[in-house]
Write an enzyme that holds these catalytic residues in place. Structure first.
Site, PDB file in Angstrom:
ATOM      1  N   HIS A 266       0.862  -1.200   0.000  1.00 58.51           N
ATOM      2  CA  HIS A 266       0.000   0.000   0.000  1.00 58.51           C
ATOM      3  C   HIS A 266       0.889   1.239   0.000  1.00 58.51           C
ATOM      4  CE1 HIS A 266      -3.477   2.425   0.630  1.00 58.51           C
ATOM      5  NE2 HIS A 266      -3.814   2.113   1.859  1.00 58.51           N
ATOM      6  N   HIS A 307      -2.067  -2.257  -9.627  1.00 62.67           N
ATOM      7  CA  HIS A 307      -3.085  -1.617  -8.769  1.00 62.67           C
ATOM      8  C   HIS A 307      -4.343  -2.473  -8.812  1.00 62.67           C
ATOM      9  CE1 HIS A 307      -5.731   1.411  -7.044  1.00 62.67           C
ATOM     10  NE2 HIS A 307      -4.630   2.028  -6.642  1.00 62.67           N
ATOM     11  N   ASP A 365       2.793   5.576  -6.550  1.00 60.67           N
ATOM     12  CA  ASP A 365       4.037   5.502  -5.768  1.00 60.67           C
ATOM     13  C   ASP A 365       5.288   5.453  -6.620  1.00 60.67           C
ATOM     14  OD1 ASP A 365       2.028   3.545  -3.728  1.00 60.67           O
ATOM     15  OD2 ASP A 365       2.947   5.413  -3.074  1.00 60.67           O
TER      16      ASP A 365
HETATM   17  C1  SDX Z   1      -1.422   2.118  -3.287  1.00 56.45           C
HETATM   18  O1  SDX Z   1      -6.138   0.714  -3.282  1.00 56.45           O
HETATM   19  C2  SDX Z   1      -5.668   1.869  -3.490  1.00 56.45           C
HETATM   20  O2  SDX Z   1      -6.368   2.765  -4.009  1.00 56.45           O
HETATM   21  C3  SDX Z   1      -4.228   2.094  -3.036  1.00 56.45           C
HETATM   22  C4  SDX Z   1      -3.585   3.424  -3.403  1.00 56.45           C
HETATM   23  C5  SDX Z   1      -4.202   4.577  -2.646  1.00 56.45           C
HETATM   24  O3  SDX Z   1      -4.063   5.705  -3.133  1.00 56.45           O
HETATM   25  O4  SDX Z   1      -4.725   4.357  -1.520  1.00 56.45           O
HETATM   26  O5  SDX Z   1      -3.683   3.632  -4.787  1.00 56.45           O
HETATM   27  C6  SDX Z   1      -2.097   3.421  -3.013  1.00 56.45           C
HETATM   28  O6  SDX Z   1      -1.392   1.280  -2.426  1.00 56.45           O
HETATM   29  C7  SDX Z   1      -0.847   1.874  -4.656  1.00 56.45           C
HETATM   30  C8  SDX Z   1      -0.233   0.430  -4.811  1.00 56.45           C
HETATM   31  C9  SDX Z   1       1.169   0.467  -4.233  1.00 56.45           C
HETATM   32  N1  SDX Z   1       1.743  -0.923  -4.173  1.00 56.45           N
HETATM   33  C10 SDX Z   1       2.748  -1.301  -4.968  1.00 56.45           C
HETATM   34  O7  SDX Z   1       3.246  -0.616  -5.861  1.00 56.45           O
HETATM   35  C11 SDX Z   1       3.305  -2.687  -4.645  1.00 56.45           C
HETATM   36  C12 SDX Z   1       3.474  -3.514  -5.939  1.00 56.45           C
HETATM   37  N2  SDX Z   1       2.162  -3.850  -6.451  1.00 56.45           N
HETATM   38  C13 SDX Z   1       1.554  -5.102  -6.070  1.00 56.45           C
HETATM   39  O8  SDX Z   1       1.887  -5.587  -4.833  1.00 56.45           O
HETATM   40  C14 SDX Z   1       0.097  -5.231  -6.501  1.00 56.45           C
HETATM   41  O9  SDX Z   1       0.042  -4.814  -7.800  1.00 56.45           O
HETATM   42  C15 SDX Z   1      -0.976  -4.523  -5.685  1.00 56.45           C
HETATM   43  C16 SDX Z   1      -0.907  -4.871  -4.229  1.00 56.45           C
HETATM   44  C17 SDX Z   1      -0.871  -3.039  -5.850  1.00 56.45           C
HETATM   45  C18 SDX Z   1      -2.321  -4.986  -6.234  1.00 56.45           C
HETATM   46  O10 SDX Z   1      -2.434  -6.320  -5.937  1.00 56.45           O
HETATM   47  P1  SDX Z   1      -3.750  -7.177  -6.371  1.00 56.45           P
HETATM   48  O11 SDX Z   1      -4.771  -6.321  -6.994  1.00 56.45           O
HETATM   49  O12 SDX Z   1      -4.151  -8.013  -5.200  1.00 56.45           O
HETATM   50  O13 SDX Z   1      -3.204  -8.062  -7.529  1.00 56.45           O
HETATM   51  P2  SDX Z   1      -2.429  -9.450  -7.327  1.00 56.45           P
HETATM   52  O14 SDX Z   1      -1.431  -9.323  -6.213  1.00 56.45           O
HETATM   53  O15 SDX Z   1      -3.448 -10.537  -7.243  1.00 56.45           O
HETATM   54  O16 SDX Z   1      -1.597  -9.544  -8.703  1.00 56.45           O
HETATM   55  C19 SDX Z   1      -2.254  -9.980  -9.899  1.00 56.45           C
HETATM   56  C20 SDX Z   1      -1.132 -10.674 -10.706  1.00 56.45           C
HETATM   57  C21 SDX Z   1      -0.361 -11.694  -9.884  1.00 56.45           C
HETATM   58  O17 SDX Z   1       0.154 -12.659 -10.794  1.00 56.45           O
HETATM   59  P3  SDX Z   1      -0.682 -14.081 -10.938  1.00 56.45           P
HETATM   60  O18 SDX Z   1      -0.829 -14.663  -9.552  1.00 56.45           O
HETATM   61  O19 SDX Z   1      -2.027 -13.690 -11.573  1.00 56.45           O
HETATM   62  O20 SDX Z   1       0.179 -14.907 -11.860  1.00 56.45           O
HETATM   63  O21 SDX Z   1      -0.169  -9.664 -11.085  1.00 56.45           O
HETATM   64  C22 SDX Z   1       1.082  -9.961 -10.473  1.00 56.45           C
HETATM   65  C23 SDX Z   1       0.813 -10.920  -9.347  1.00 56.45           C
HETATM   66  O22 SDX Z   1       1.949 -11.749  -9.107  1.00 56.45           O
HETATM   67  N3  SDX Z   1       1.609  -8.691  -9.972  1.00 56.45           N
HETATM   68  C24 SDX Z   1       2.872  -8.294 -10.063  1.00 56.45           C
HETATM   69  C25 SDX Z   1       2.910  -7.015  -9.495  1.00 56.45           C
HETATM   70  N4  SDX Z   1       1.680  -6.681  -9.059  1.00 56.45           N
HETATM   71  C26 SDX Z   1       0.887  -7.728  -9.357  1.00 56.45           C
HETATM   72  N5  SDX Z   1       3.968  -8.887 -10.566  1.00 56.45           N
HETATM   73  C27 SDX Z   1       5.127  -8.182 -10.497  1.00 56.45           C
HETATM   74  N6  SDX Z   1       5.242  -6.937  -9.979  1.00 56.45           N
HETATM   75  C28 SDX Z   1       4.153  -6.325  -9.460  1.00 56.45           C
HETATM   76  N7  SDX Z   1       4.250  -5.113  -8.932  1.00 56.45           N
END
Ligand code: SDX
Length: 426
Positions: A266, A307, A365
Site C-alpha cells: 500500500h 493496482h 508511488d
Molecule cells: C497504493 O487501493 C488503493 O487505491 C491504493 C492506493 C491509494 O491511493 O490508496 O492507490 C495506493 O497502495 C498503490 C499500490 C502500491 N503498491 C505497490 O506498488 C506494490 C506492488 N504492487 C503489487 O503488490 C500489486 O500490484 C498490488 C498490491 C498493488 C495490487 O495487488 P492485487 O490487486 O491483489 O493483484 P495481485 O497481487 O493478485 O496480482 C495480480 C497478478 C499476480 O500474478 P498471478 O498470480 O495472476 O500470476 O499480477 C502480479 C501478481 O503476481 N503482480 C505483479 C505485481 N503486481 C501484481 N507482478 C510483479 N510486480 C508487481 N508489482
C-alpha cells in the site's frame, strides 16, 4: 434506488433469492446481499475484489478509464488549478469553498497546528532510528489521549474541530519525527506560512531562524498532498471506516489507517520503490530485475507497478511523472540517475507481455519517491508524506460515515475448521 432486481438461484432452494439493486450516479450498480444471511448463506470475497461495504459521495475511480474524481472534479484539474487546503475543504464539505470560506478553513487548520507537549515528549521517547511511520501511528493515537473527553462525535461542531486538529497537527508530528531522528530541536508551527511552507519550515528549517522555504518545493509538496488526498475505499481508508464503526475516538481510528498505509503493498510502496531503484543500481541491471518480477517462484515484485483498481493507468502517476520532470529541472537535478533507471524500467515493463497481460502500470508511488528524493526528503519519510496527504481522505470518510446512521462492521467467514468434538476424558 432502481427497480431492477437480481435473482439468485441456489440448488436446493425452491425459489430464487430476490435481491435489490442500488443504482450508482456513475460506475457499477450494487447488488444488496445483506439479506442473504436469512437464507442461510454468506457471500465470499477474499480481498474484497467485488465488495462495496458502504455508499459514498466523496471519490469516484474508474480503473478501466484511469479516472479519479474528488466530489466530481478530475484529479489532474485539481492538481493543476487547486491547492491542498482547497482540496481538503472540498473533500470534507462536498463543494469548492468561496475565498472567504477557504481563508476561514485554512486559518482554523493553522490555528490548530500546535502539538500538546505530552505528544511531543512521546516522540522524544523513541529511539533516534525508530521508523517515522511507527512514530506517526503512535503520535496520532496519542492525540486520542489529548482529545478524548471533549469530543462528542455525534456533534457536527466537535467533528469539525477534530478535522482542524488532525489536518493541522499531522505535519507538525511528521516534522517532529524527522527532527527527533536528527537530534535537532523542534520548530513551532508558523501560521503566517502556507500549509506546505509551514511543513517544510518545521522539517528542514533551523530553530530560531526565519523561514526560508523555496517556492518550488512548497508547490511540489502541496501537489504531492493533493495527489495523495483520497482514493475511495483503499485498504487504509477501509480500515478507518471499520475501526470508526465501533464508535471509537476518531484519532484512534485514523491511527489504525496509518498502520495499514505503512505496508509495502500500500502506501509503503513509495519507500520500497526507492529502495528497489537503489538495488537495481544501473540500467544494465534492469533486465535481471524485470525477470525476477515475472518469476512466480521469486517473491520480488516491481514496486510502484500494479493496482487493484487501475487496469489501464493511474491518473495520479501521469501527473506525478510530469511534476517529476518539472521539479528535477527546477532543482537542477534533471540528471538524477534514479530517474533514468525509473524511466527505462517503466518503458521496458510497459512493453513486456507479462505486464501488459496482467495490466500492471506505474501507480502513484512509482514517481513520487523520485520527486521526494530530489527534494532531499529521506526515504523513510516517504510514507509519512503519503500519510500527510491522506489524513484528510481518511477523516472525510470517517466523517461521512458517522454523520449518518451507521452499524458496526462485522464481516463473517467461510468456516472450514473442526466441527464440534468433545474434550478427551482423562
Ligand atoms: C497504493 O487501493 C488503493 O487505491 C491504493 C492506493 C491509494 O491511493 O490508496 O492507490 C495506493 O497502495 C498503490 C499500490 C502500491 N503498491 C505497490 O506498488 C506494490 C506492488 N504492487 C503489487 O503488490 C500489486 O500490484 C498490488 C498490491 C498493488 C495490487 O495487488 P492485487 O490487486 O491483489 O493483484 P495481485 O497481487 O493478485 O496480482 C495480480 C497478478 C499476480 O500474478 P498471478 O498470480 O495472476 O500470476 O499480477 C502480479 C501478481 O503476481 N503482480 C505483479 C505485481 N503486481 C501484481 N507482478 C510483479 N510486480 C508487481 N508489482
Amino acid at each position: 434506488m432502481t427497480d431492477k432486481r437480481a435473482r439468485l438461484t441456489v440448488d436446493g432452494l425452491e425459489a430464487p433469492i430476490d435481491l435489490a439493486i442500488h443504482s450508482s450516479s456513475v460506475g457499477p450498480d450494487v447488488i444488496d446481499v445483506s439479506g442473504l444471511t436469512k437464507k442461510g448463506y454468506f457471500t465470499y470475497d477474499p480481498g474484497f475484489m467485488s465488495t462495496a461495504p458502504c455508499e459514498s459521495k466523496i471519490t469516484y475511480i474508474d480503473g478501466g478509464k484511469g479516472v479519479l474524481l474528488h466530489r466530481g472534479y478530475p484529479i489532474d484539474q485539481l492538481a493543476e488549478h487547486s491547492d491542498y487546503m482547497e482540496v481538503c475543504y472540498l473533500l470534507l464539505n462536498g463543494e469548492l469553498p468561496t475565498d472567504a470560506q477557504k481563508k476561514a478553513f485554512s486559518d482554523a487548520v493553522m490555528a490548530n497546528a500546535k502539538v500538546d507537549p505530552s505528544v511531543a515528549n512521546l516522540i522524544k521517547s523513541f529511539a533516534r532510528d525508530a521508523h517515522p511511520m511507527a512514530i506517526m501511528g503512535s503520535a496520532i493515537n496519542a492525540l486520542a489521549a489529548v482529545y478524548n473527553n471533549d469530543i462528542d462525535i455525534s456533534k457536527e461542531e466537535d467533528r469539525l474541530q477534530t478535522a482542524y486538529r488532525l489536518i493541522g497537527q499531522v505535519p507538525t508530528l511528521a516534522a517532529m519525527a524527522y527532527k527527533h531522528s536528527k537530534g535537532e530541536a523542534f520548530i513551532e508551527p508558523d501560521a503566517s506560512l502556507s500549509y506546505a511552507e509551514n511543513f517544510l519550515h518545521m522539517t528542514f528549517g533551523k530553530a530560531g531562524e526565519k523561514p526560508n522555504v523555496k517556492p518550488v518545493l512548497a508547490k511540489a509538496v502541496d501537489r504531492l498532498f493533493i495527489l495523495h488526498a483520497d482514493h475511495e475505499q483503499n485498504a487504509s481508508t477501509s480500515t478507518v471506516r471499520l475501526s470508526g464503526s465501533s464508535g471509537t475516538n476518531p484519532f484512534a481510528a485514523i491511527a489504525a489507517g496509518v498502520a495499514t498505509l505503512w505496508g509495502p503493498a500500500h502506501g509503503g510502496a513509495n519507500e520500497a520503490v526507492l529502495n528497489m531503484l537503489d538495488e537495481v543500481g544501473s540500467v544494465e541491471n534492469i533486465d535481471k530485475y524485470v525477470a525476477k518480477a515475472k518469476d512466480k517462484a521469486d517473491p520480488f515484485r516491481l514496486m510502484g507497478f500494479g493496482h487493484r483498481v487501475y487496469k489501464n493507468f493511474d491518473p495520479r502517476a501521469k501527473v506525478m511523472k510530469v511534476a517529476c520532470d518539472e521539479v528535477l529541472v527546477e532543482l537542477g537535478k534533471e540528471d538524477e540517475p534514479l530517474l533514468d533507471i525509473a524511466k527505462r524500467l517503466e518503458k521496458i515493463a510497459l512493453e513486456d507481455d507479462y505486464f501488459i497481460q496482467k495490466k500492471l502500470y506505474p501507480n502513484v508511488d512509482f514517481y513520487s519517491g523520485i520527486i521526494m528524493k530530489a527534494m532531499e526528503i529521506p526515504t523513510e519519510m516517504f510514507t509519512v508524506m503519503f500519510t500527510l496527504g491522506r489524513a484528510v481522505g481518511w477523516y472525510s470518510h470517517w466523517n461521512e460515515m458517522v454523520s449518518a446512521p451507521y452499524k458496526i462492521g462485522r464481516p463473517r467467514q467461510l468456516y472450514t475448521g473442526y466441527t464440534q468434538r468433545d474434550y478427551p476424558q482423562k
